[in-house]
Design a protein around this motif. Structure first.
Motif, PDB file in Angstrom:
ATOM      1  N   THR A 155       6.786   2.461  13.839  1.00 46.45           N
ATOM      2  CA  THR A 155       6.123   3.378  15.032  1.00 46.45           C
ATOM      3  C   THR A 155       6.671   2.966  16.126  1.00 46.45           C
ATOM      4  O   THR A 155       7.679   1.909  16.330  1.00 46.45           O
ATOM      5  CB  THR A 155       4.742   2.421  15.139  1.00 46.45           C
ATOM      6  N   ASP A 171       4.524  -2.121  11.509  1.00 41.11           N
ATOM      7  CA  ASP A 171       3.826  -0.718  10.970  1.00 41.11           C
ATOM      8  C   ASP A 171       5.576  -0.266  10.161  1.00 41.11           C
ATOM      9  O   ASP A 171       5.883   0.671  11.228  1.00 41.11           O
ATOM     10  CB  ASP A 171       3.449  -0.162  12.150  1.00 41.11           C
ATOM     11  N   GLY A 209       0.341   9.322   1.932  1.00 41.16           N
ATOM     12  CA  GLY A 209       0.568   7.567   1.951  1.00 41.16           C
ATOM     13  C   GLY A 209       1.593   6.861   1.713  1.00 41.16           C
ATOM     14  O   GLY A 209       1.192   5.652   1.812  1.00 41.16           O
ATOM     15  N   ASN A 226      -0.351   3.659   0.667  1.00 33.33           N
ATOM     16  CA  ASN A 226      -1.456   3.528   1.599  1.00 33.33           C
ATOM     17  C   ASN A 226      -0.894   3.043   2.384  1.00 33.33           C
ATOM     18  O   ASN A 226      -1.196   1.613   3.541  1.00 33.33           O
ATOM     19  CB  ASN A 226      -2.374   2.247   0.903  1.00 33.33           C
ATOM     20  N   ILE A 227       0.533   3.495   3.247  1.00 37.43           N
ATOM     21  CA  ILE A 227       0.963   2.984   4.203  1.00 37.43           C
ATOM     22  C   ILE A 227      -0.031   3.738   6.044  1.00 37.43           C
ATOM     23  O   ILE A 227      -0.899   4.808   5.446  1.00 37.43           O
ATOM     24  CB  ILE A 227       1.966   3.962   4.925  1.00 37.43           C
ATOM     25  N   LYS A 228       0.023   2.776   6.888  1.00 37.92           N
ATOM     26  CA  LYS A 228      -0.881   2.822   8.004  1.00 37.92           C
ATOM     27  C   LYS A 228      -1.356   4.314   8.041  1.00 37.92           C
ATOM     28  O   LYS A 228       0.171   4.336   8.776  1.00 37.92           O
ATOM     29  CB  LYS A 228      -0.612   1.988   8.652  1.00 37.92           C
ATOM     30  N   ILE A 233      -0.497   7.457  15.511  1.00 39.89           N
ATOM     31  CA  ILE A 233       0.484   6.654  14.335  1.00 39.89           C
ATOM     32  C   ILE A 233       1.386   7.758  14.302  1.00 39.89           C
ATOM     33  O   ILE A 233       1.315   9.124  13.437  1.00 39.89           O
ATOM     34  CB  ILE A 233      -0.417   6.110  12.923  1.00 39.89           C
TER      35      ILE A 233
END
Length: 1205
Positions: A155, A171, A209, A226-228, A233
Motif C-alpha cells: 500500500t 500492509d 481478500g 483476509n488481507i486488509k 486501501i
C-alpha cells in the motif's frame, strides 16, 4: 493490469488511389469484373453470405473507389467495444510502469521502458505507478537472476529502507522464491524455488481478500487470506531486491506468457489486426492470371513483390489500417511475431523462406518511416525477451525458433542498418542472442530424457584427483560412462545448432557495408560475455580467413596478432587502461624521440603539454575533465555496477560498430618515411579514414616501426575487433570461466562423499540397523544430487568447456603471445603495450590448464609444446624487464613463472627456451632480494630444487598426509619436478660472479633472519593468548601470517641448502673474501633455529601441540630436515676439501674485542681501531661508523701482529 498501447500522433499518408472509374480499363489495373472477384468473391475480403439480404440475388461489384468504406465496415463488424468498466477498480496512469520518480527506496537501475529493474544497493524497493482497490488483478515478473528478491503487493503507507522491503511491513505481502518463503511481517514456508528465466504471476483478489502466486503458470496455492481492505486501501505491484538482482515486469502492455482471465487484452485491436493479417495472407496466396482472366490459388511462401498495380493498391488500402496497429507492442508480439514465426515452421534454412524478406520490403514501401521503425524496434525487443526467457526443452526448439526469425530479419539490409543505428537495439543489447543459459532445474529442461544414464568419476588417486582412465573400471561402470558420453554428445549436437545460428547473426551484424555511427551504452551482464566471446571469435576468424583467401599474401587467422602501432598511434582509444611502461601521458613525453625515429610519429605537442609527470598530484581532481568524453559516456561515470566498466561498454560496442569499413583495402606503403603528427582520438571523433586510411595514410596501422614486417595482416577493422576480444576476456570472461568450474567441483565432492558413505555401509555391523538406515538415507541424497549435477555438468561442458571452446581460448592465447613478441621487437616502444595482453596470456593458459581439463587434455591442442615454450620465454624475459614498471603486472608475471615451474610439462618448456634466455632468467632470480618481491623469487628457486634436497622428496608434509587437501590442484601440492639444467646455470653463475654470489647470499640470510624472528615473535603472542584463563580466540589472520613466516623460513633454508650443495666453495673456499663471513652468519642462524626448535618443552613445542587451525604446516619435520641438509653438506664438503681453520690466538690481547672468538685481522682507517675481518665486514653492512669511537671509517686494511722483539 492491462495497458493498451496508444496510437502515434503523426499523421499518415492518405492514399488517393486511381480507381476503375478514373482511368481506362486497359491499363495495369484489371477489368471491373476481375477486380470485383479479386477483392470480393471469397478471395481477399471474403464476406459470409449470411451477411447479405436473402432477397438480393446479386452482390454490388467492389472496386478501389468503394474499398476504403468496405474495409472500414469489415473491421467494425464483430469488434468488441472498449467500455469504461474494464478499468473500474484501478487508479493510476496508463500504461502501467515502475514509479522511478517517487515510488522507490535505495539505488536502482531502471530500463528505458520503465519495466526492467536492477538492484544496486543492499535491499532496494520500487512500486508501480498504478494501484488497485477492488476486483481481481494480476501481473507477471520475469526473473533474470535467482537471488534474494521479495515480489508482491504493498500500500502507499508502506515505508521501506535498506533492511526492510516488500513483505516486511504490515500492509505489504511478498513471495521469495530464493528462500522459498512468503512474507508479511512474519515468514513461513511457501511455494517452490525459482531460477533465472522463470515467470512469477502475482494475483490479488480484492473481492475475497486473497493473494496467490504462480510459478511458470502453476499455482503455488493461496499465500495470504483476509488481507486488509476498505476505504483508503489500495495495493501497488512492488518488489524489493538485493544487489545486482534483476527482473522485468509485464503489467499487460505485452502478451502474458501465461494468460490470465484477470487481465483483459486489447480485444478490439487484436481482432482488427488478425482480420487485416488474414487479408494480407489472402493477397499473398492469390494470383491474377490477366490473360485467362481468372484467379489462381498459390503458395504464399513463393510470393514476390513484382509491382503488380492491383496487388500493390490492394495492399496499400490494407496497410492504411494495419500500419497503425503495428506500432503497438502488444500487437507486434502477439500478431506479427507469431505470423513471422509461422512462416519458418516448415524447417530448412532461413534462405529457403524468402517471404520474410519480401514482407519487410513491403513494410518499408507501404508504411511511414516512423511506423516501420517503431514496428521493427518492438519486434526485435519482443524477440530478445522471448529468447531470453523461453523455457529450455531438450531440443532447444524455442531458442532455435527465435534465432531463425532474428536471422531472417537481419538478412534484410535496410532493416538491419536501421536496427544497428537505433539506440534501443544496439549491438551490446543484442548480446542476449548469443547467450545460452544453463538450466538450474534438470527436470524442466528435459535433460533426464536426453541423458537417461548418469555417470561420475568413482576412482581417485592418493591426492583425491580423478583418474581419467582407471584400470580397475568395472564393466557396469564402463557401460554407464559410455551411455553418459553418448547422451552428452546428443546434447552437444543440439546446442551446436543454436551456436551456428548465433554465429550467422553475428556475421550479419559484422557486415562491413552497415556503417553505424551510434555508440550507445547498455547494461550487459558478464555471464553473457562468455558465450558472446566464443561466437565472436568464430565469426571474426571466418571473416579473417575469407579475406585471406581473397588476398593470399595476408596473414591467416592461425597467425593472427595485433600490430604494435595500435598501442601508440592514437587511433584506438584505450581509455585509462594501464600501459606496461606506466601512464600514457608520461610515455608520450619520455619516448617522443623514439616514436619519431622508429615510427615516424610526432605526438601532438598540445597533448604533451596538457599532462605531465609534474601534475600527477592533480590527476585525481582533473582526470575526469581531461578524460575524453567517450570514456565518460561509456560507463566510467558514477553509480555503475561493478561489472560495468568503461572499457567493457565502450570497447565492446566500438569494435563491433566500427567494423563497418571496406574489406581488404590494399596497403599503401609510404614512398619516403615522413613524420606524421598524431593525437589520441575518442570513439566519436574517428572517421573511416582514421581506420582504413587513404592517400598514403595507413589509418589504423599508422606508424609501422622498422622492426615490423611490411606485410598486409588483415582488414584493419578486424584487427581492432581482435584487440577488443582480448580486452573483453581480460575484463569479464576469465572470471566467469572460473565461476562455472564450481559445478565440476561439486560433482567431485559429492562423488567422494558417496564413495565414503558406501564404504561405511559395507563396514557397518548388521546389529546397528539404525546407523545403516541413516547411511542409506545419506547415500540416496548423494546419489540424487549427483544425478542432477552430472546432467548440469554435461550442459556446462557442452556450452562452456567443450573442445571447440578450448580451441577458441587457445587461439586467443596464441594471439596474445604473437602480439607481445611483435611489440617486444620494437625496443623501447614495447612500453606502450597495454598491460592486459600479458594478463590475458597468463590467464588464458591458466584457464586451459585448470578449467578445461580433464574433459579435454591440453596435449591435444595443435602446436601446444611450441606455444608453451613461447609463453615460457615471455615469462622468463619480462618478469624482470625494466621497460615494465607496474608493480601489479610484475607480481603477476612472477606468480605465473612460479606456477609455471611447478608442473613437469611447463617446466620442460622453460628448459627448452634458448640458453641465453635461461641464463638471463637465473641471473635475474639471483639478483639481491632487496626492493623486489623476494618471496615469489625464493619460491621459484625452491621449486627448482624440490626433489633433490635432504628429505625433500615429499609432495605433502608427512604429518599432513592423513588430512584432505583443500585443493589438490594447487601448485604447492604438485609432485617434485626439479630442474637439473637450471640448477647447473645457477651454480655456474654463483661460481663465476663472486660479488653477485655474496650479495645474493647476504640477502637470503637477511630475509631468513627477519622471517624466523617474526615467526618466533608471533608464536610468543599466540602462546600468551592461549595461556590466559579467559577464553580468547586468536585472530585467524595472525595465524595465517605466522604460518606464512614459517613457510618462508623453511623455503629460505632450502635455498641455502641448494646453494651449499651446488656451490660449496662459496662458504668453504676461504680464498674468497666473503666465505668466512657467510659461513659465520650461516652458522649463527642455524644455531638460532636449532635452539628455538629442538629444546624440550619450549615455545615451539607448545604451539605445535596446540594444533591450531591455520598452523597445520608448522611442525618440527620441515624445518629440521632443511637445517640437517645444510649441515650435512657443509660437513661432507668440508672434509672433502680438507678445510683448515685459522690458528688460535696465544693471548687474550690478540682476540677480536668485538666477538672474542677470532684473532685480530683488520685495522680501521683513520682511527686505527682493530677487530677481526668478519666482525668489521658485518658491521659495515649496516653502519659506516667505527664500532668504538664512532668516527667514519674510510677504509679497512689487513693487520698482522708484528714479531715480538
Amino acid at each position: 493490469m492491462s495497458s493498451k498501447g496508444g496510437g502515434t500522433a503523426l499523421t499518415r499518408r492518405n492514399y488517393r488511389l486511381a480507381s476503375d472509374m478514373d482511368k481506362p480499363r486497359s491499363t495495369g489495373i484489371v477489368n471491373e469484373k476481375m477486380l470485383s472477384d479479386y477483392l470480393h468473391h471469397n478471395k481477399i475480403f471474403s464476406v459470409p453470405l449470411s451477411s447479405f439480404p436473402a432477397a438480393l440475388g446479386f452482390r454490388k461489384p467492389l472496386g478501389f473507389q468503394d474499398l476504403p468504406a468496405h474495409l472500414e465496415k469489415l473491421l467494425s463488424e464483430d469488434t468488441p467495444t472498449e467500455d469504461g468498466q474494464a478499468v473500474d477498480g484501478r487508479l493510476g496512469p496508463q500504461p502501467v510502469v515502475l514509479d522511478h520518480t517517487s515510488g522507490f527506496e535505495g539505488l536502482l537501475f531502471v530500463d528505458d521502458d520503465l519495466l526492467g529493474v536492477i538492484g544496486h544497493s543492499n535491499f532496494s524497493s520500487i512500486r508501480a505507478t498504478t494501484c488497485v482497490y477492488k476486483g481481481k488483478w494480476a501481473y507477471e515478473v520475469l526473473i533474470s537472476s535467482q537471488g534474494l528478491m521479495q515480489i508482491g503487493w504493498c500500500t502507499l503507507s508502506c515505508r521501506f529502507n535498506q533492511e526492510e522491503g516488500v513483505g516486511d511491513t504490515p500492509d505489504s505481502y511478498a513471495y521469495d522464491g530464493n528462500r522459498v518463503r512468503k512474507w508479511n511481517v512474519t515468514t513461513t514456508n511457501y511455494g517452490k524455488s525459482w531460477a533465472a528465466g522463470d515467470i512469477v504471476s502475482c494475483l490479488i483478489d480484492l473481492d475475497e481478500g486473497t493473494i496467490t502466486f504462480c510459478l511458470n503458470g502453476q499455482s503455488l496455492g493461496t499465500a495470504f487470506t483476509n488481507i486488509k481492505m476498505g476505504p483508503g486501501i489500495a495495493y501497488f505491484p512492488a518488489i524489493s531486491l538485493s544487489f545486482k538482482e534483476s527482473v522485468a515486469f509485464n503489467f499487460g502492455s505485452r502478451p502474458l506468457r501465461y494468460p490470465s482471465q484477470l487481465i483483459n487484452p486489447p480485444a478490439a485491436d487484436l481482432m482488427k489486426a488478425h482480420k487485416l493479417l488474414g487479408y494480407i495472407k489472402n493477397v499473398l496466396s492469390t494470383a491474377i492470371d490477366a490473360q485467362e482472366e481468372r484467379l489462381v490459388e498459390k503458395d504464399c511462401a513463393v510470393w514476390r513483390l513484382h509491382g503488380e498495380p492491383t496487388v500493390l493498391v490492394t495492399l496499400a488500402h490494407i496497410f492504411n489500417h494495419f500500419a497503425q496497429l503495428m506500432c503497438k507492442v502488444y500487437l507486434v508480439e502477439d500478431v506479427l511475431m507469431n505470423f513471422l514465426l509461422g512462416i519458418l515452421e516448415g524447417g530448412g534454412s532461413v534462405d529457403e523462406h524468402p517471404l520474410i524478406q519480401q514482407l519487410l520490403d513491403l513494410f518499408w514501401l507501404l508504411m511511414e518511416d516512423h511506423e516501420v521503425n517503431e514496428c521493427l524496434k518492438q519486434l526485435m525487443m519482443s524477440l530478445l525477451r522471448a529468447y531470453r526467457f523461453s523455457p529450455i526443452i531438450p531440443d532447444l526448439g524455442f531458442q532455435i525458433h527465435y534465432l531463425r526469425l532474428t536471422t531472417a530479419i537481419l538478412r534484410h539490409e535496410k532493416s538491419r542498418k536501421y536496427l544497428l543505428s537505433n539506440l534501443t537495439f544496439d549491438v551490446l543489447r543484442s548480446v542476449v542472442f548469443f547467450y545460452i543459459k544453463t538450466p538450474l532445474r534438470v527436470k524442466e529442461a528435459g535433460l533426464e530424457e536426453l541423458i537417461p544414464t548418469t555417470w561420475w568419476p568413482t576412482h581417485f588417486d592418493k591426492e583425491g584427483k580423478d583418474e581419467r582412465e582407471p584400470k580397475d573400471e568395472s564393466a557396469d561402470e564402463r557401460l554407464r560412462r559410455r551411455a553418459y558420453e553418448r547422451g552428452c554428445q546428443r546434447l552437444k549436437k543440439r546446442i551446436e545448432v543454436v551456436e551456428e545460428l548465433q554465429v550467422q547473426i553475428l556475421r550479419l551484424l559484422l557486415n562491413n557495408k552497415d556503417k553505424s555511427t551510434q555508440h550507445p551504452t547498455a547494461l550487459c551482464p558478464p555471464e553473457y560475455m562468455v558465450c558472446f566471446l566464443h561466437r565472436l571469435i568464430t565469426a571474426v576468424r571466418g571473416c579473417w580467413d575469407e579475406g585471406h583467401r581473397k588476398s593470399p599474401s595476408s596473414v591467416s587467422s592461425d597467425e593472427a596478432y595485433v600490430p604494435p602501432q595500435l598501442f601508440y598511434n592514437g587511433k584506438v582509444d584505450y581509455f585509462d587502461l594501464q600501459r606496461l611502461g606506466g601512464l600514457l601521458s608520461h610515455l608520450k613525453k619520455t619516448l617522443k624521440d623514439d616514436l619519431a625515429s622508429k615510427a615516424n610519429i610526432i605526438i601532438d605537442p598540445a597533448e604533451i603539454q596538457a599532462t605531465s609527470m609534474d601534475d600527477l598530484d592533480e590527476d585525481d581532481e582533473s582526470g575526469a575533465a581531461q578524460r575524453l568524453p567517450g570514456a565518460v559516456a561509456m560507463g566510467g561515470a558514477l553509480a555503475r555496477p561493478s561489472w560495468l566498466s568503461s572499457p567493457t561498454l565502450g570497447r565492446a560496442n566500438r569494435f563491433l560498430s566500427t567494423a563497418a569499413v571496406s574489406l581488404m583495402t590494399p596497403r599503401r606503403p609510404l614512398s619516403q618515411p615522413e613524420k606524421v603528427k598524431v593525437r589520441t582520438l575518442a570513439v566519436e571523433q574517428r572517421t573511416e579514414e582514421d581506420i582504413e586510411g587513404s592517400h598514403g595514410n595507413d589509418g589504423l596501422l599508422l606508424g609501422r616501426p622498422l622492426e615490423e614486417p611490411d606485410q598486409q595482416i588483415a582488414d584493419k577493422s578486424l584487427l581492432e575487433i581482435v584487440d577488443g576480444i582480448v580486452m573483453m576476456y581480460n575484463l569479464s570472461v576469465h572470471q566467469q570461466l572460473g565461476k562455472m568450474v564450481v559445478v565440476s567441483d561439486d560433482v567431485h565432492e559429492y562423488a567422494v562423499a558417496l564413495k565414503d558413505t558406501e564404504e561405511k555401509i559395507a563396514r557397518c555391523p548388521a546389529r546397528r540397523a539404525d546407523i545403516l538406515e541413516e547411511l542409506q538415507k545419506s547415500q540416496k541424497v548423494f546419489a540424487e544430487k549427483l544425478n542432477h549435477l552430472s546432467r548440469r555438468l554435461a550442459w556446462i561442458n557442452a556450452t562452456i568447456y567443450s573442445k571447440e571452446k578450448m580451441l577458441d581460448i587457445y587461439w586467443l592465447l596464441c594471439v596474445c603471445i604473437r602480439t607481445i613478441e611483435h611489440a617486444d621487437n620494437t625496443g623501447s616502444l614495447f612500453a606502450f603495450t597495454s598491460e592486459f595482453y600479458l594478463n590475458v596470456a597468463m590467464n588464458a593458459y591458466s584457464a586451459l590448464k585448470n578449467y578445461f581439463s580433464p574433459a579435454n587434455g591440453m596435449d591435444e591442442l595443435p602446436g601446444y609444446e611450441e606455444t608453451l615454450t613461447q609463453l615460457a620465454a615471455i615469462l622468463a624475459k619480462h618478469f624482470a624487464d625494466p621497460r615494465i614498471v607496474g608493480t601489479d603486472i610484475k607480481d603477476s608475471l612472477m606468480q605465473a613463472l612460479a606456477s609455471y615451474v611447478c608442473y613437469p610439462q611447463s617446466l620442460r618448456a622453460v628448459e627448452r627456451i634458448p640458453e641465453e634466455q635461461r641464463v638471463a632468467m637465473m641471473k635475474n632470480l639471483l639478483a639481491p632480494y632487496e626492493q623486489r618481491p623476494w618471496a615469489q623469487t625464493n619460491w621459484i628457486l625452491v621449486r627448482l630444487w624440490r626433489g633433490c634436497g635432504f628429505g625433500y622428496r615429499y609432495t605433502r608434509l608427512p604429518h599432513l598426509l592423513k588430512t584432505k587437501p583443500e585443493d589438490a590442484n594447487l601448485p604447492s601440492l604438485q609432485k617434485p619436478c626439479p630442474s637439473l639444467l637450471l640448477q647447473r646455470h645457477m651454480a655456474e653463475l654463483l661460481s663465476m660472479d663472486k660479488d653477485m654470489a655474496a650479495s645474493f647470499l647476504n640477502s637470503v640470510l637477511n630475509q631468513l633472519n627477519w622471517a624466523f624472528s617474526e615467526f618466533i615473535g608471533m608464536i610468543q603472542e599466540i602462546q600468551q593468548a592461549a595461556e590466559r584463563p579467559e577464553r580468547n580466540f586468536v585472530d585467524t589472520r595472525q595465524l595465517k601470517v605466522c604460518a606464512t613466516c614459517f613457510d618462508l623460513s623453511v623455503s629460505l633454508l632450502r635455498v641455502l641448502e641448494m646453494t651449499v650443495t651446488l656451490v660449496p666453495e662459496i662458504f668453504l673456499d676461504w680464498s674468497r673474501p666473503s666465505a668466512e663471513l657467510l659461513l659465520r652468519r650461516l652458522a649463527q642462524l642455524l644455531n638460532q633455529v636449532l635452539n628455538r626448535v629442538t629444546a624440550e618443552k619450549n615455545l615451539f613445542d607448545r604451539v605445535v601441540n596446540l594444533r591450531l587451525p591455520g598452523l597445520e604446516s608448522v611442525d618440527h619435520y620441515p624445518i629440521l630436515v632443511a637445517v640437517t641438509g645444510i649441515l650435512v653438506r657443509i660437513l661432507v664438503d668440508g672434509d672433502r676439501q680438507g678445510l683448515s681453520f685459522c690458528p688460535q690466538p696465544t693471548s687474550e690481547e690478540d682476540l677480536c674485542p668485538i666477538c672474542y672468538a677470532h684473532p685480530i685481522s683488520a685495522i680501521f682507517k683513520p682511527c686505527s681501531h682493530k677487530s677481526c675481518k668478519a666482525c668489521i665486514n658485518q658491521h659495515l653492512m649496516n653502519n659506516k661508523d667505527c664500532f668504538f669511537c664512532k668516527a667514519t671509517i674510510t677504509g679497512v686494511e689487513d693487520y698482522s701482529k708484528p714479531a715480538s722483539s
